[in-house]
Each structure stands twice: as C-alpha cells, then as structure tokens.
Design a protein around this motif. Structure first.
Motif, PDB file in Angstrom:
ATOM      1  N   VAL A  99      -7.918 -20.910  57.816  1.00  0.00           N
ATOM      2  CA  VAL A  99      -9.331 -20.542  57.717  1.00  0.00           C
ATOM      3  C   VAL A  99      -9.681 -20.036  56.315  1.00  0.00           C
ATOM      4  CG1 VAL A  99      -9.493 -20.007  60.176  1.00  0.00           C
ATOM      5  CG2 VAL A  99      -8.892 -18.187  58.574  1.00  0.00           C
ATOM      6  N   PHE A 100      -8.693 -19.578  55.566  1.00  0.00           N
ATOM      7  CA  PHE A 100      -8.947 -19.063  54.221  1.00  0.00           C
ATOM      8  C   PHE A 100      -8.803 -20.134  53.140  1.00  0.00           C
ATOM      9  CE2 PHE A 100      -6.853 -15.578  56.676  1.00  0.00           C
ATOM     10  CZ  PHE A 100      -7.998 -14.838  56.904  1.00  0.00           C
ATOM     11  N   ALA A 101      -8.331 -21.322  53.525  1.00  0.00           N
ATOM     12  CA  ALA A 101      -8.089 -22.395  52.552  1.00  0.00           C
ATOM     13  C   ALA A 101      -8.900 -23.633  52.912  1.00  0.00           C
ATOM     14  CB  ALA A 101      -6.600 -22.742  52.512  1.00  0.00           C
ATOM     15  N   HIS A 102     -10.060 -23.416  53.505  1.00  0.00           N
ATOM     16  CA  HIS A 102     -10.888 -24.524  53.976  1.00  0.00           C
ATOM     17  C   HIS A 102     -11.716 -25.100  52.828  1.00  0.00           C
ATOM     18  CE1 HIS A 102     -13.731 -26.784  56.435  1.00  0.00           C
ATOM     19  NE2 HIS A 102     -12.903 -26.616  57.454  1.00  0.00           N
ATOM     20  N   PRO A 103     -11.910 -26.428  52.792  1.00  0.00           N
ATOM     21  CA  PRO A 103     -12.609 -27.038  51.664  1.00  0.00           C
ATOM     22  C   PRO A 103     -14.111 -26.787  51.619  1.00  0.00           C
ATOM     23  CG  PRO A 103     -12.069 -28.708  53.294  1.00  0.00           C
ATOM     24  CD  PRO A 103     -11.360 -27.446  53.706  1.00  0.00           C
ATOM     25  N   VAL A 104     -14.766 -26.499  52.779  1.00  0.00           N
ATOM     26  CA  VAL A 104     -16.226 -26.318  52.766  1.00  0.00           C
ATOM     27  C   VAL A 104     -16.695 -25.099  53.542  1.00  0.00           C
ATOM     28  CG1 VAL A 104     -16.650 -28.802  52.470  1.00  0.00           C
ATOM     29  CG2 VAL A 104     -16.643 -27.826  54.772  1.00  0.00           C
ATOM     30  N   LEU A 105     -15.813 -24.403  54.265  1.00  0.00           N
ATOM     31  CA  LEU A 105     -16.213 -23.268  55.087  1.00  0.00           C
ATOM     32  C   LEU A 105     -16.847 -22.177  54.231  1.00  0.00           C
ATOM     33  CD1 LEU A 105     -16.107 -22.171  58.028  1.00  0.00           C
ATOM     34  CD2 LEU A 105     -13.962 -21.044  57.392  1.00  0.00           C
ATOM     35  N   GLN A 106     -18.033 -21.695  54.673  1.00  0.00           N
ATOM     36  CA  GLN A 106     -18.759 -20.688  53.913  1.00  0.00           C
ATOM     37  C   GLN A 106     -18.850 -19.344  54.618  1.00  0.00           C
ATOM     38  OE1 GLN A 106     -22.573 -22.480  53.093  1.00  0.00           O
ATOM     39  NE2 GLN A 106     -21.758 -23.794  51.491  1.00  0.00           N
ATOM     40  N   GLN A 120       0.999 -12.802  52.839  1.00  0.00           N
ATOM     41  CA  GLN A 120       0.042 -12.727  51.748  1.00  0.00           C
ATOM     42  C   GLN A 120      -1.153 -13.612  52.088  1.00  0.00           C
ATOM     43  OE1 GLN A 120       3.433 -13.424  50.834  1.00  0.00           O
ATOM     44  NE2 GLN A 120       3.716 -11.229  50.572  1.00  0.00           N
ATOM     45  N   ILE A 121      -2.335 -13.018  52.157  1.00  0.00           N
ATOM     46  CA  ILE A 121      -3.572 -13.748  52.413  1.00  0.00           C
ATOM     47  C   ILE A 121      -4.360 -13.771  51.119  1.00  0.00           C
ATOM     48  CG2 ILE A 121      -5.738 -13.779  53.699  1.00  0.00           C
ATOM     49  CD1 ILE A 121      -4.297 -12.287  55.947  1.00  0.00           C
ATOM     50  N   ALA A 122      -4.705 -14.967  50.648  1.00  0.00           N
ATOM     51  CA  ALA A 122      -5.403 -15.110  49.377  1.00  0.00           C
ATOM     52  C   ALA A 122      -6.730 -15.829  49.581  1.00  0.00           C
ATOM     53  CB  ALA A 122      -4.544 -15.877  48.374  1.00  0.00           C
ATOM     54  N   ILE A 123      -7.793 -15.237  49.069  1.00  0.00           N
ATOM     55  CA  ILE A 123      -9.122 -15.834  49.102  1.00  0.00           C
ATOM     56  C   ILE A 123      -9.505 -16.119  47.662  1.00  0.00           C
ATOM     57  CG2 ILE A 123     -11.536 -15.457  49.745  1.00  0.00           C
ATOM     58  CD1 ILE A 123     -10.353 -13.390  51.816  1.00  0.00           C
ATOM     59  N   ARG A 124      -9.587 -17.390  47.334  1.00  0.00           N
ATOM     60  CA  ARG A 124      -9.786 -17.756  45.931  1.00  0.00           C
ATOM     61  C   ARG A 124     -10.498 -19.099  45.819  1.00  0.00           C
ATOM     62  NH1 ARG A 124      -3.930 -17.894  46.570  1.00  0.00           N
ATOM     63  NH2 ARG A 124      -3.225 -20.034  46.975  1.00  0.00           N
ATOM     64  N   ALA A 125     -10.990 -19.409  44.619  1.00  0.00           N
ATOM     65  CA  ALA A 125     -11.558 -20.723  44.344  1.00  0.00           C
ATOM     66  C   ALA A 125     -10.412 -21.729  44.365  1.00  0.00           C
ATOM     67  CB  ALA A 125     -12.266 -20.715  42.997  1.00  0.00           C
TER      68      ALA A 125
END
Length: 236
Positions: A99-106, A120-125
C-alpha cells in the motif's frame, strides 16, 4: 487517457456474487464499498482483488462487527493487483507494505488493522500518496519514514491505549510538502523532523503520547544542530 465513468457498487454477503459481474468494465472504473463482510465474504473479496483488482479506483472495506474478524489481505499486492486504485479506506484488515509503494494511490486510511511486512516502512517519491491516516492499527516496525521528496501533505497516526499493541519505534518525518503532522499514540516513540518538514504545518503539528507513553522529538536545525525534547500528551 480518458478516465472511465465511475461505477459504484456496494456489496455484502447477501450479494457477494456481484463481484463476478465484470464483463465490459474498464480498468479503474469501479468504486467498491464492501460492508458487513463475514469470513467467507472476506475470502471471496481477497480473491477478487487478485483476479480483477485492476477494475478498482476506490475501495472501502468494513468486515462484520464483533468477533474481532479481520479480512486477511496479506496475499494481495495492491500495487500489482490493483494498479488503478486511487483511494483505499479499510477497517480491520491484515495488509502488507504494497500500500505504500503503489503507483497511483493518493488517499490511504487504515483503521484497526494489522501490518505484516518489513520492519522499515518508507513513504517516498515517485509514489504519489498525499494523505495517510492510521487509526488504532497494529504496526510492528522499527521505523516509518517520510522522505523529503515525498508528495505527502497529510500524515495522521492515532493509537488509543485500548489498541496499544504495536507502533513504530521511530517516525522520520522529513517530507517537505507536509501541511499536517499528527502523531497521537499511546506508546513511547521517537520523532525526527526538520525545518523543511515543519515549514507548512507549524500550527498543524501534534506530537503526543497517552498516559502510558512518552515522546522524544529530535529537531534538526538548518545549521546541523539537533534540538531534543521529551514530553507527553500535555505538550505536543
């Protein structure tokens, strides 16, 4: 590419067969609201996500109340199986890090759910998440980080003492587009921020712990110095 007309569907155990009606539907056309799901319906929904998840644009899941029923979605790779999903709002599910590496999820809302994945959970571009909210979730992780280049605008993490089973030990909140930062968790945790990540949210930044927790806030100044504060729910 033209956005397909949205098709709204509400399902429950009484009409779960509606999931099989997919002929002629364009990818990314369905808004699916699944409510009052019992255990067989949760299993059927999980299969649908792996078989026809590309049809979904919006997904809301609410298992049946009582009995601590969770929809086990750990086998669902949301990025691969549901590549057109823009909004995911779930309650009482078991989910993984896709869910954190989705291509279009906003927009992502996770309520009373359990995370199963790397520590490790990473939220990034380039992932386009702009709003994330955790509410009373079981998230056993060493660190949850928001990278400076992340487009995230709103980050909210709530953990009531009644649900305080697991929480990230560290939050590294460095996103430069953040307009709100809220961590209000009954837990002992460390938060790292800097001037860039707090520039747009100084009146909308809350860091608190419940009566059984504590907060260590590490603030990186522009000159490289660290400012360390320790406080509880009355500060923030």
């Amino acid at each position: 590419m033209t956005t397909p007309k949205l098709i709204s569907r509400r399902i429950s155990p009484s009409n779960i067969s509606l999931l099989d009606t997919v002929a002629g539907i364009e990818p990314g056309a369905i808004s699916l609201h699944a409510t009052d799901l019992d255990a067989p319906a949760c299993e059927r929904l999980a299969r649908h996500l792996t078989e026809h998840g590309e049809l979904l644009r919006i997904l809301k899941i609410r298992p049946r109340q009582g009995g601590h029923l969770h929809a086990d979605l750990r086998a669902v790779d949301f990025a691969a199986h549901c590549p057109n999903l823009k909004t995911l709002d779930v309650q009482r599910v078991v989910f993984n890090d896709s869910v954190f590496a989705h291509p279009v999820l906003q927009d992502l809302a996770l309520r009373q759910s359990e995370y199963v994945g790397p520590p490790q959970i990473a939220i990034r571009a380039p992932h386009p998440l702009r709003n994330i909210e955790f509410e009373d979730c079981h998230v056993k992780a060493d660190v949850l980080s928001i990278a400076p280049e992340s487009p995230l605008k709103v980050f909210r993490y709530y953990l009531d003492e009644d649900y305080a089973e697991a929480c990230p030990d560290r939050f590294e909140i460095l996103g430069t587009r953040l307009e709100e930062i809220t961590v209000n968790a009954c837990w002992s945790y460390t938060v790292t921020t800097n001037r860039a990540s707090e520039e747009h949210n100084r009146r909308r930044r809350t860091l608190r712990a419940g009566q059984y927790g504590s907060v260590t806030h590490i603030y990186h100044k522009s000159n490289g110095e660290e400012l360390v504060r320790h406080y509880g729910p009355e500060n923030g």
